[in-house]
Scaffold this motif. Structure first.
Motif, PDB file in Angstrom:
ATOM      1  N   GLY A   1      33.687   2.957  -7.002  1.00  0.00           N
ATOM      2  CA  GLY A   1      34.414   3.725  -6.013  1.00  0.00           C
ATOM      3  C   GLY A   1      33.529   4.503  -5.056  1.00  0.00           C
ATOM      4  N   GLN A   2      32.194   4.280  -5.136  1.00  0.00           N
ATOM      5  CA  GLN A   2      31.266   4.990  -4.268  1.00  0.00           C
ATOM      6  C   GLN A   2      30.454   3.989  -3.445  1.00  0.00           C
ATOM      7  OE1 GLN A   2      31.461   8.263  -4.018  1.00  0.00           O
ATOM      8  NE2 GLN A   2      32.934   8.381  -5.702  1.00  0.00           N
ATOM      9  N   THR A   3      29.719   4.505  -2.469  1.00  0.00           N
ATOM     10  CA  THR A   3      28.890   3.676  -1.600  1.00  0.00           C
ATOM     11  C   THR A   3      27.421   3.990  -1.825  1.00  0.00           C
ATOM     12  OG1 THR A   3      30.620   3.589   0.089  1.00  0.00           O
ATOM     13  CG2 THR A   3      28.383   3.054   0.796  1.00  0.00           C
ATOM     14  N   LEU A   4      26.631   2.958  -2.127  1.00  0.00           N
ATOM     15  CA  LEU A   4      25.188   3.107  -2.218  1.00  0.00           C
ATOM     16  C   LEU A   4      24.642   3.295  -0.807  1.00  0.00           C
ATOM     17  CD1 LEU A   4      22.508   2.844  -3.919  1.00  0.00           C
ATOM     18  CD2 LEU A   4      22.563   0.413  -3.299  1.00  0.00           C
ATOM     19  N   THR A   5      23.895   4.387  -0.587  1.00  0.00           N
ATOM     20  CA  THR A   5      23.408   4.689   0.758  1.00  0.00           C
ATOM     21  C   THR A   5      21.890   4.722   0.855  1.00  0.00           C
ATOM     22  OG1 THR A   5      23.550   7.076   0.318  1.00  0.00           O
ATOM     23  CG2 THR A   5      25.468   6.017   1.361  1.00  0.00           C
ATOM     24  N   GLN A   6      21.176   4.937  -0.267  1.00  0.00           N
ATOM     25  CA  GLN A   6      19.725   5.068  -0.214  1.00  0.00           C
ATOM     26  C   GLN A   6      19.056   4.406  -1.418  1.00  0.00           C
ATOM     27  OE1 GLN A   6      19.312   9.399   0.032  1.00  0.00           O
ATOM     28  NE2 GLN A   6      18.615   9.191   2.148  1.00  0.00           N
ATOM     29  N   ILE A   7      17.929   3.752  -1.160  1.00  0.00           N
ATOM     30  CA  ILE A   7      17.035   3.263  -2.204  1.00  0.00           C
ATOM     31  C   ILE A   7      15.689   3.936  -1.943  1.00  0.00           C
ATOM     32  CG2 ILE A   7      15.911   1.250  -3.226  1.00  0.00           C
ATOM     33  CD1 ILE A   7      18.272  -0.417  -2.179  1.00  0.00           C
ATOM     34  N   ILE A   8      15.241   4.767  -2.883  1.00  0.00           N
ATOM     35  CA  ILE A   8      14.086   5.635  -2.652  1.00  0.00           C
ATOM     36  C   ILE A   8      12.980   5.310  -3.650  1.00  0.00           C
ATOM     37  CG2 ILE A   8      13.280   8.007  -2.452  1.00  0.00           C
ATOM     38  CD1 ILE A   8      16.318   8.767  -2.210  1.00  0.00           C
ATOM     39  N   LEU A   9      11.807   4.950  -3.150  1.00  0.00           N
ATOM     40  CA  LEU A   9      10.616   4.750  -3.970  1.00  0.00           C
ATOM     41  C   LEU A   9       9.724   5.977  -3.818  1.00  0.00           C
ATOM     42  CD1 LEU A   9       9.641   1.032  -3.445  1.00  0.00           C
ATOM     43  CD2 LEU A   9       9.732   2.186  -5.653  1.00  0.00           C
ATOM     44  N   THR A  10       9.384   6.606  -4.937  1.00  0.00           N
ATOM     45  CA  THR A  10       8.557   7.805  -4.907  1.00  0.00           C
ATOM     46  C   THR A  10       7.314   7.594  -5.759  1.00  0.00           C
ATOM     47  OG1 THR A  10      10.514   9.198  -4.656  1.00  0.00           O
ATOM     48  CG2 THR A  10       8.483  10.283  -5.364  1.00  0.00           C
ATOM     49  N   ASP A  11       6.147   7.788  -5.163  1.00  0.00           N
ATOM     50  CA  ASP A  11       4.876   7.629  -5.865  1.00  0.00           C
ATOM     51  C   ASP A  11       4.667   8.771  -6.857  1.00  0.00           C
ATOM     52  OD1 ASP A  11       2.341   6.774  -6.578  1.00  0.00           O
ATOM     53  OD2 ASP A  11       1.374   7.856  -4.930  1.00  0.00           O
ATOM     54  N   THR A  12       4.262   8.456  -8.080  1.00  0.00           N
ATOM     55  CA  THR A  12       3.961   9.480  -9.078  1.00  0.00           C
ATOM     56  C   THR A  12       2.535   9.364  -9.598  1.00  0.00           C
ATOM     57  OG1 THR A  12       4.833   8.095 -10.872  1.00  0.00           O
ATOM     58  CG2 THR A  12       6.369   9.622  -9.827  1.00  0.00           C
TER      59      THR A  12
ATOM     60  N   GLY B   1       0.795  -1.216   0.000  1.00  0.00           N
ATOM     61  CA  GLY B   1       0.000   0.000   0.000  1.00  0.00           C
ATOM     62  C   GLY B   1       0.825   1.262   0.000  1.00  0.00           C
ATOM     63  N   PHE B   2       2.049   1.183  -0.458  1.00  0.00           N
ATOM     64  CA  PHE B   2       2.923   2.352  -0.510  1.00  0.00           C
ATOM     65  C   PHE B   2       2.310   3.454  -1.391  1.00  0.00           C
ATOM     66  CE2 PHE B   2       5.989   4.268  -3.496  1.00  0.00           C
ATOM     67  CZ  PHE B   2       6.569   5.187  -2.638  1.00  0.00           C
ATOM     68  N   GLY B   3       2.315   4.677  -0.910  1.00  0.00           N
ATOM     69  CA  GLY B   3       1.940   5.819  -1.733  1.00  0.00           C
ATOM     70  C   GLY B   3       0.464   6.102  -1.839  1.00  0.00           C
ATOM     71  N   VAL B   4      -0.386   5.452  -1.045  1.00  0.00           N
ATOM     72  CA  VAL B   4      -1.828   5.626  -1.230  1.00  0.00           C
ATOM     73  C   VAL B   4      -2.288   7.042  -0.907  1.00  0.00           C
ATOM     74  CG1 VAL B   4      -2.426   3.230  -0.883  1.00  0.00           C
ATOM     75  CG2 VAL B   4      -2.242   4.729   1.094  1.00  0.00           C
ATOM     76  N   SER B   5      -1.530   7.788  -0.144  1.00  0.00           N
ATOM     77  CA  SER B   5      -1.992   9.105   0.267  1.00  0.00           C
ATOM     78  C   SER B   5      -1.781  10.163  -0.800  1.00  0.00           C
ATOM     79  CB  SER B   5      -1.301   9.538   1.560  1.00  0.00           C
ATOM     80  OG  SER B   5       0.098   9.637   1.363  1.00  0.00           O
ATOM     81  N   GLY B   6      -1.056   9.845  -1.862  1.00  0.00           N
ATOM     82  CA  GLY B   6      -0.909  10.830  -2.930  1.00  0.00           C
ATOM     83  C   GLY B   6       0.453  10.816  -3.571  1.00  0.00           C
ATOM     84  N   SER B   7       0.509  11.415  -4.756  1.00  0.00           N
ATOM     85  CA  SER B   7       1.760  11.494  -5.493  1.00  0.00           C
ATOM     86  C   SER B   7       2.794  12.279  -4.698  1.00  0.00           C
ATOM     87  CB  SER B   7       1.524  12.154  -6.839  1.00  0.00           C
ATOM     88  OG  SER B   7       0.634  11.390  -7.624  1.00  0.00           O
ATOM     89  N   GLY B   8       4.040  11.882  -4.873  1.00  0.00           N
ATOM     90  CA  GLY B   8       5.132  12.563  -4.207  1.00  0.00           C
ATOM     91  C   GLY B   8       5.567  11.932  -2.904  1.00  0.00           C
ATOM     92  N   GLN B   9       4.777  11.005  -2.388  1.00  0.00           N
ATOM     93  CA  GLN B   9       5.182  10.341  -1.145  1.00  0.00           C
ATOM     94  C   GLN B   9       6.330   9.380  -1.429  1.00  0.00           C
ATOM     95  OE1 GLN B   9       2.037   8.540   1.083  1.00  0.00           O
ATOM     96  NE2 GLN B   9       3.415   7.294   2.315  1.00  0.00           N
ATOM     97  N   SER B  10       7.299   9.328  -0.523  1.00  0.00           N
ATOM     98  CA  SER B  10       8.479   8.489  -0.712  1.00  0.00           C
ATOM     99  C   SER B  10       8.693   7.569   0.477  1.00  0.00           C
ATOM    100  CB  SER B  10       9.734   9.352  -0.900  1.00  0.00           C
ATOM    101  OG  SER B  10       9.671  10.093  -2.091  1.00  0.00           O
ATOM    102  N   VAL B  11       9.311   6.454   0.190  1.00  0.00           N
ATOM    103  CA  VAL B  11       9.810   5.540   1.209  1.00  0.00           C
ATOM    104  C   VAL B  11      11.285   5.314   0.921  1.00  0.00           C
ATOM    105  CG1 VAL B  11       9.742   3.182   2.088  1.00  0.00           C
ATOM    106  CG2 VAL B  11       7.608   4.413   1.655  1.00  0.00           C
ATOM    107  N   THR B  12      12.132   5.422   1.948  1.00  0.00           N
ATOM    108  CA  THR B  12      13.575   5.309   1.762  1.00  0.00           C
ATOM    109  C   THR B  12      14.127   4.145   2.565  1.00  0.00           C
ATOM    110  OG1 THR B  12      13.823   7.695   1.395  1.00  0.00           O
ATOM    111  CG2 THR B  12      15.801   6.469   2.012  1.00  0.00           C
ATOM    112  N   LEU B  13      14.866   3.292   1.886  1.00  0.00           N
ATOM    113  CA  LEU B  13      15.625   2.231   2.548  1.00  0.00           C
ATOM    114  C   LEU B  13      17.059   2.710   2.670  1.00  0.00           C
ATOM    115  CD1 LEU B  13      14.367  -0.945   0.640  1.00  0.00           C
ATOM    116  CD2 LEU B  13      13.611  -0.116   2.868  1.00  0.00           C
TER     117      LEU B  13
END
Length: 464
Positions: A192-203, A67-79
């Motif tokens: 040579g870099q570190t992955l720090t965030q995985i971001i899902l954004t509702d559109t 049910g991610f993002g049900v409240s509207g576009s632009g909402q994000s969840v970050t791992l």
């Protein structure tokens, strides 16, 4: 097994825990009879059909966002993660009632040094309806850098019913639960870099993604664990200028393949394949094969003799130095393990009629060599030729071995009709040898070049 050919050739797979209360087994699988789910993918996910843990090493609970993002576009969840040198991301996702062709969300991978890449989740292209209802139920893979395919399907004919579905349920029919795997290719974005965030954004309001799993593939810093000359030519501990060696270790390359014609420039082989390069004694080697665990190179002609150091570099970093001895000559003849029969290692020898010189019992294309036969043998590490042809350069002219080569079969000297580098190749020698009047049986084959004796124990099958 899905995506086996498309998986990143990375050394490490990290399962990312999802901090949610919903659980795949208790909410989706264990609520209906055991065994109704089938999976076509065991890498890099593991989802048992009874409550337990998920991931490559069953390392994390099988939680998911529902049910991610049900409240509207632009909402994000970050791992939040911390993974060095990420190369590929694998997710398990589907969505509620997605309209075909509509972008439902974006998924962004961000890290140190400003590294960031974003992919859209488009219904019918890389994400689809979870119960195969009247919505987006195809995967056209129309997103650059993303492969998507079904990996988990509920196939029970009576109990696996999707929302609003009726009647029998079969794979591909309405009401069949599905979970798709998305494979996001990051290329060298996080080198040579570190992955720090995985971001899902509702559109898109409604039709929201459901995230069931995330696994990150990463390469890591290369490490050399061992170096030998080409295995089929004796697997010797030392090498020589112009010879061929095999480097073993971990994180040696991002993928697996050998060089091709397109990798040569003006007849000279590549000193790097897909970001993997090797130096020997400070000189760039010619890279002819790469894989995460093994890299094969041709030793440059100008590498100094004596104790030298080998280093291997990828876009993730440079290995610690590994020591090897470089001799002026380190000869080895082609004698693959398949030529070891009943405990006897035979040399690879081709007869004038194309048969191989082996005991008759080994097959219809094999027979013992006879006195007077002209054999073709192959070797590496036999030193310079005249005129000089540097290592890594394709041979385009007639040449001959600069050092004196002597071959003995059954204790009798064999005459040579040719000894030199093979045309249109690099680093590989051919020897045309006349079989002397040796006694029938397994005849020992010995050789010296420039006074340096070969160290292999080899035999030639000789008949009358």
């Amino acid at each position: 097994m899905l995506f086996r050919s498309k998986l990143a050739a990375a050394a490490n797979y990290t399962y990312v825990p999802i901090p949610a209360t919903d659980n795949i087994q208790t909410a989706l699988i264990s609520t209906i009879p055991t065994g109704i789910f089938t999976t076509s993918n065991a890498i890099p996910f593991s989802i048992p059909d009874t409550p337990g843990k998920c991931g490559p090493s069953a390392a994390a609970p099988c939680n998911y966002y529902d049910g991610f993002g049900v409240s509207g576009s632009g909402q994000s969840v970050t791992l939040k993660v911390s993974i060095v040198g990420a190369t590929d991301i694998y997710t398990l996702m589907n969505a509620y009632s997605p309209p075909p062709g509509v972008q439902l969300a974006t998924i962004t991978f961000a890290g140190t040094g400003g590294a960031s890449v974003t992919f859209p989740l488009v219904a019918g292209q890389d994400i689809r309806d979870y119960h195969q209802g009247p919505f987006a139920n195809t995967l056209s893979n129309g997103i650059a850098g993303v492969d998507a395919v079904n990996v988990l399907t509920c196939v029970d004919p009576t109990n696996c019913l999707g929302s609003g579905a009726t009647g029998n349920v079969q794979t591909g029919r309405p009401g069949t639960y599905v979970a798709d795997e998305q494979h996001f290719s990051l290329g060298s974005t996080f080198a040579g870099q570190t992955l720090t965030q995985i971001i899902l954004t509702d559109t898109h309001d409604g039709a929201v993604p459901i995230l069931l799993g995330v696994t990150v593939a990463s390469q890591g810093i290369p490490a050399i664990g061992g170096v030998v000359s080409a295995s089929d030519y004796g697997k010797l501990p030392d090498t020589a200028p112009g010879s061929q060696i095999e480097i073993y270790g971990s994180n040696l390359a991002r993928d697996t393949h050998g060089w091709g014609a397109a990798d040569f420039t003006n007849g000279i082989g590549p000193i790097s394949l897909d970001g993997t390069s090797v130096t020997i004694g400070g000189k760039a080697a010619f890279v002819d094969y790469i894989s995460p665990g093994q890299v094969n190179v041709v030793v440059p002609s100008d590498v100094p003799t004596g104790a030298q150091e080998i280093t291997l570099k990828t876009d993730q970093g440079t290995s610690a130095a590994y020591g090897i001895m470089v001799n002026a000559l380190e000869p080895g003849l082609l004698a693959p393990l398949s030529y070891k029969i009943d405990g006897t290692q035979y040399v690879f020898a081709v007869l004038p009629d194309g048969d191989h010189a082996l005991p008759s019992s080994t097959g219809p294309t094999s027979r013992p060599a006879r006195p007077g036969d002209i054999l073709v043998l192959y070797g590496i590490g036999f030193g310079p030729v005249l005129p000089d042809i540097p290592a890594g350069q394709l041979v385009e002219q007639t040449n001959m071995l600069a050092s004196i080569l002597e071959i003995s079969i059954g204790g009798m000297p064999a005459s040579l009709q040719f000894a030199g580098l093979i045309q249109n190749l690099t680093g590989l020698y051919q020897f045309n040898v006349v079989v002397p009047n040796a006694a029938a049986g397994n005849a020992p084959l010995t050789f010296t070049v420039g006074g340096v004796a070969g160290t292999q124990t080899l035999y030639l099958a000789v008949g009358n």
